[in-house]
Scaffold this motif. Structure first.
Motif, PDB file in Angstrom:
ATOM      1  N   GLY A   1       0.814  -1.198   0.000  1.00 35.46           N
ATOM      2  CA  GLY A   1       0.000   0.000   0.000  1.00 35.46           C
ATOM      3  C   GLY A   1       0.852   1.253   0.000  1.00 35.46           C
ATOM      4  N   ILE A   2       0.217   2.357  -0.356  1.00 37.22           N
ATOM      5  CA  ILE A   2       0.851   3.677  -0.339  1.00 37.22           C
ATOM      6  C   ILE A   2      -0.068   4.616   0.418  1.00 37.22           C
ATOM      7  N   ASP A   3       0.486   5.395   1.324  1.00 38.67           N
ATOM      8  CA  ASP A   3      -0.337   6.364   2.042  1.00 38.67           C
ATOM      9  C   ASP A   3       0.525   7.537   2.485  1.00 38.67           C
ATOM     10  N   LEU A   4      -0.046   8.724   2.377  1.00 37.83           N
ATOM     11  CA  LEU A   4       0.668   9.930   2.799  1.00 37.83           C
ATOM     12  C   LEU A   4       0.891   9.928   4.299  1.00 37.83           C
ATOM     13  N   HIS A   5      -0.076   9.376   5.049  1.00 39.02           N
ATOM     14  CA  HIS A   5       0.015   9.288   6.512  1.00 39.02           C
ATOM     15  C   HIS A   5      -0.408   7.884   6.948  1.00 39.02           C
ATOM     16  N   PRO A   6       0.468   6.886   6.803  1.00 44.86           N
ATOM     17  CA  PRO A   6       0.079   5.517   7.159  1.00 44.86           C
ATOM     18  C   PRO A   6      -0.254   5.395   8.644  1.00 44.86           C
ATOM     19  N   ASN A   7      -1.173   4.497   8.937  1.00 48.08           N
ATOM     20  CA  ASN A   7      -1.503   4.176  10.321  1.00 48.08           C
ATOM     21  C   ASN A   7      -0.873   2.837  10.680  1.00 48.08           C
ATOM     22  N   ASP A   8       0.080   2.867  11.591  1.00 52.20           N
ATOM     23  CA  ASP A   8       0.800   1.664  11.997  1.00 52.20           C
ATOM     24  C   ASP A   8      -0.099   0.806  12.882  1.00 52.20           C
ATOM     25  N   VAL A   9      -0.333  -0.444  12.496  1.00 47.67           N
ATOM     26  CA  VAL A   9      -1.224  -1.305  13.273  1.00 47.67           C
ATOM     27  C   VAL A   9      -0.679  -1.587  14.668  1.00 47.67           C
ATOM     28  N   LEU A  10       0.619  -1.350  14.883  1.00 44.31           N
ATOM     29  CA  LEU A  10       1.217  -1.567  16.198  1.00 44.31           C
ATOM     30  C   LEU A  10       1.153  -0.316  17.081  1.00 44.31           C
ATOM     31  N   ASP A  11       0.646   0.770  16.530  1.00 44.94           N
ATOM     32  CA  ASP A  11       0.526   2.030  17.257  1.00 44.94           C
ATOM     33  C   ASP A  11      -0.884   2.107  17.866  1.00 44.94           C
ATOM     34  N   GLU A  12      -0.966   2.018  19.183  1.00 48.16           N
ATOM     35  CA  GLU A  12      -2.265   1.975  19.863  1.00 48.16           C
ATOM     36  C   GLU A  12      -3.079   3.237  19.606  1.00 48.16           C
ATOM     37  N   ASP A  13      -2.428   4.386  19.619  1.00 48.44           N
ATOM     38  CA  ASP A  13      -3.163   5.637  19.417  1.00 48.44           C
ATOM     39  C   ASP A  13      -3.694   5.729  17.991  1.00 48.44           C
ATOM     40  N   ALA A  14      -2.894   5.298  17.019  1.00 51.05           N
ATOM     41  CA  ALA A  14      -3.348   5.325  15.632  1.00 51.05           C
ATOM     42  C   ALA A  14      -4.560   4.413  15.444  1.00 51.05           C
ATOM     43  N   MET A  15      -4.546   3.260  16.114  1.00 53.10           N
ATOM     44  CA  MET A  15      -5.672   2.338  15.999  1.00 53.10           C
ATOM     45  C   MET A  15      -6.899   2.868  16.749  1.00 53.10           C
ATOM     46  N   LEU A  16      -6.667   3.620  17.818  1.00 52.10           N
ATOM     47  CA  LEU A  16      -7.788   4.249  18.513  1.00 52.10           C
ATOM     48  C   LEU A  16      -8.463   5.280  17.607  1.00 52.10           C
ATOM     49  N   TRP A  17      -7.662   5.991  16.816  1.00 50.19           N
ATOM     50  CA  TRP A  17      -8.236   6.947  15.871  1.00 50.19           C
ATOM     51  C   TRP A  17      -9.073   6.222  14.813  1.00 50.19           C
ATOM     52  N   LEU A  18      -8.584   5.101  14.296  1.00 49.64           N
ATOM     53  CA  LEU A  18      -9.383   4.325  13.348  1.00 49.64           C
ATOM     54  C   LEU A  18     -10.701   3.897  13.982  1.00 49.64           C
ATOM     55  N   ARG A  19     -10.621   3.495  15.224  1.00 44.83           N
ATOM     56  CA  ARG A  19     -11.829   3.079  15.944  1.00 44.83           C
ATOM     57  C   ARG A  19     -12.796   4.255  16.105  1.00 44.83           C
ATOM     58  N   ALA A  20     -12.263   5.448  16.346  1.00 45.18           N
ATOM     59  CA  ALA A  20     -13.106   6.636  16.524  1.00 45.18           C
ATOM     60  C   ALA A  20     -13.822   7.019  15.241  1.00 45.18           C
ATOM     61  N   LEU A  21     -13.309   6.594  14.097  1.00 41.47           N
ATOM     62  CA  LEU A  21     -13.947   6.893  12.822  1.00 41.47           C
ATOM     63  C   LEU A  21     -15.212   6.067  12.589  1.00 41.47           C
ATOM     64  N   VAL A  22     -15.400   5.029  13.394  1.00 41.01           N
ATOM     65  CA  VAL A  22     -16.601   4.192  13.276  1.00 41.01           C
ATOM     66  C   VAL A  22     -17.723   4.861  14.058  1.00 41.01           C
ATOM     67  N   TRP A  23     -18.900   4.965  13.451  1.00 42.62           N
ATOM     68  CA  TRP A  23     -20.033   5.625  14.102  1.00 42.62           C
ATOM     69  C   TRP A  23     -20.425   4.904  15.382  1.00 42.62           C
ATOM     70  N   PRO A  24     -20.905   5.633  16.376  1.00 42.02           N
ATOM     71  CA  PRO A  24     -21.156   5.044  17.700  1.00 42.02           C
ATOM     72  C   PRO A  24     -22.186   3.920  17.720  1.00 42.02           C
ATOM     73  N   GLU A  25     -23.153   3.927  16.806  1.00 41.57           N
ATOM     74  CA  GLU A  25     -24.158   2.855  16.786  1.00 41.57           C
ATOM     75  C   GLU A  25     -23.641   1.574  16.139  1.00 41.57           C
ATOM     76  N   GLN A  26     -22.539   1.653  15.415  1.00 40.03           N
ATOM     77  CA  GLN A  26     -22.071   0.509  14.616  1.00 40.03           C
ATOM     78  C   GLN A  26     -21.110  -0.362  15.428  1.00 40.03           C
ATOM     79  N   ILE A  27     -21.668  -0.979  16.430  1.00 39.26           N
ATOM     80  CA  ILE A  27     -20.864  -1.765  17.372  1.00 39.26           C
ATOM     81  C   ILE A  27     -20.290  -2.999  16.708  1.00 39.26           C
TER      82      ILE A  27
END
Length: 355
Positions: free
Chosen positions: A212-238
């Motif tokens: 993959g190519i990304d200007l700002h990759p999200n490292d799967v080993l970075d807890e904060d980066a993964m928390l941001w991905l999680r925050a992008l999911v709408w609150p009802e979509q458990i």
């Protein structure tokens, strides 16, 4: 980074339009929390000024609500903000009867500095693995065109690279048979609409190299980066959030290769690094809509230019229209042909095949 002067009035008309359109066409459900908040926010001058810090070409509603969601997820649960009780994914008994907007407004104004920093530094990189349900039949279309020969697979705007693990997932199209990795812990459910059906095969297409190519990759080993991905999911979509967490866990066992850099610089270099007799399939979803019109034109021109003496496919799911079209473009010796394969729900819930 695009900066907004907080002393200047934002282009509130455009912001209002973006929040209204997102509520009607993307969220759709009038009972959803973000839909309810959007109805009030479009008339709130102070919060529109705060939202004006969203950079150009970023989807303002997604980024703004995700920043709030992220801050709530980071707060001490023993000292919760009043807003937290309205988020179904953050409490066992969500408040569905009170108006959430007063608590939302207070939270935003109290945390305005933190929200502004998030708006200026974070990106909407949803990494929605549900979209793999569209990619799979499209990959098989490409495999058919090249007689089953292996191809190179490059994702543009890869985020954490979770879609590069598409062959680690199982696929259920609601028609009895399960495709893909049937023993996977992750099953993607996609309802087929309309009369036509994609050709689906038990065997996956053969991919010889992927990254993959990304200007700002999200490292799967970075807890904060993964928390941001999680925050992008709408609150009802458990359930969607749980699926994301499983995909992250899988990616930590098999980390995908995501190269950091500007796609307009790296895509040509990637093409040149791959043997000229090897077909290349570039794919992307909700990425080029964050490019300027000039950058999109340059991306297309680069593929035309670098198709001299070789075969390149570009598979795009970009919201030029709504629902988003899934389009396969072929570049060969400077010639271009385009075919729309399907129209799709943006989260992978349904697909209407057209090819």
């Amino acid at each position: 980074m695009v900066e907004s002067n907080p002393l200047n009035a934002p282009d509130t008309h455009k912001l209002i339009q973006r929040f209204e359109w997102n509520a009607r066409h993307v969220i759709e459900d009038p009972t959803a929390l973000y839909f309810r908040l959007s109805r009030e926010l479009i008339g709130d001058g102070k919060l529109l000024v705060l939202a004006s810090n969203v950079p150009l070409h970023q989807p303002a509603p997604n980024l703004f609500f995700s920043a709030v969601h992220y801050l709530l997820m980071r707060e001490n649960p023993d000292k919760p903000s009043p807003l937290r009780e309205f988020f179904p994914d953050l409490t066992t008994s969500p408040n569905t009867y009170s108006d959430p907007y007063p608590a939302f407004r207070e939270f935003c104004l109290t945390h305005a500095v933190e929200i502004r920093k998030l708006l200026e530094t974070r990106r909407v990189q949803v990494n929605e693995i549900g979209r793999c349900a569209y990619f799979l039949p499209a990959f098989q279309v490409v495999a058919q065109r090249i007689s089953g020969e292996p191809f190179a697979l490059v994702e543009v705007g890869s985020s954490a690279g979770l879609n590069l693990l598409w062959d680690e997932y199982a696929y259920d199209y609601g028609e009895e048979m399960i495709y893909g990795a049937r023993d996977s812990e992750i099953t993607l459910h996609c309802r087929l609409r309309g009369e036509k059906r994609p050709r689906l095969y038990a065997e996956f297409p053969e991919v010889c190299v992927r990254f993959g190519i990304d200007l700002h990759p999200n490292d799967v080993l970075d807890e904060d980066a993964m928390l941001w991905l999680r925050a992008l999911v709408w609150p009802e979509q458990i359930e969607r959030a749980k699926r994301l967490e499983k995909a992250i866990a899988l990616a930590r066992k098999h980390p995908p290769l995501v190269i950091e850099g500007d796609a307009l610089d790296l895509v040509p270099r990637a093409i040149e690094a791959i043997a000229p007799d090897m077909p290349i399939l570039l794919f992307h979803s909700f990425v080029l809509n964050q490019f300027s019109s000039q950058a999109r034109a340059r991306y297309d021109a680069l593929l035309v230019q670098h198709s001299a003496g070789r075969l390149i496919y570009d598979l795009s799911l970009e919201p030029k229209e709504w629902p988003a079209p899934l389009v396969l473009t072929t570049y060969k010796d400077g010639k271009v042909s385009e075919k729309q394969l399907a129209v799709c729900d943006h989260l992978g819930r349904w697909m209407e095949w057209e090819a």
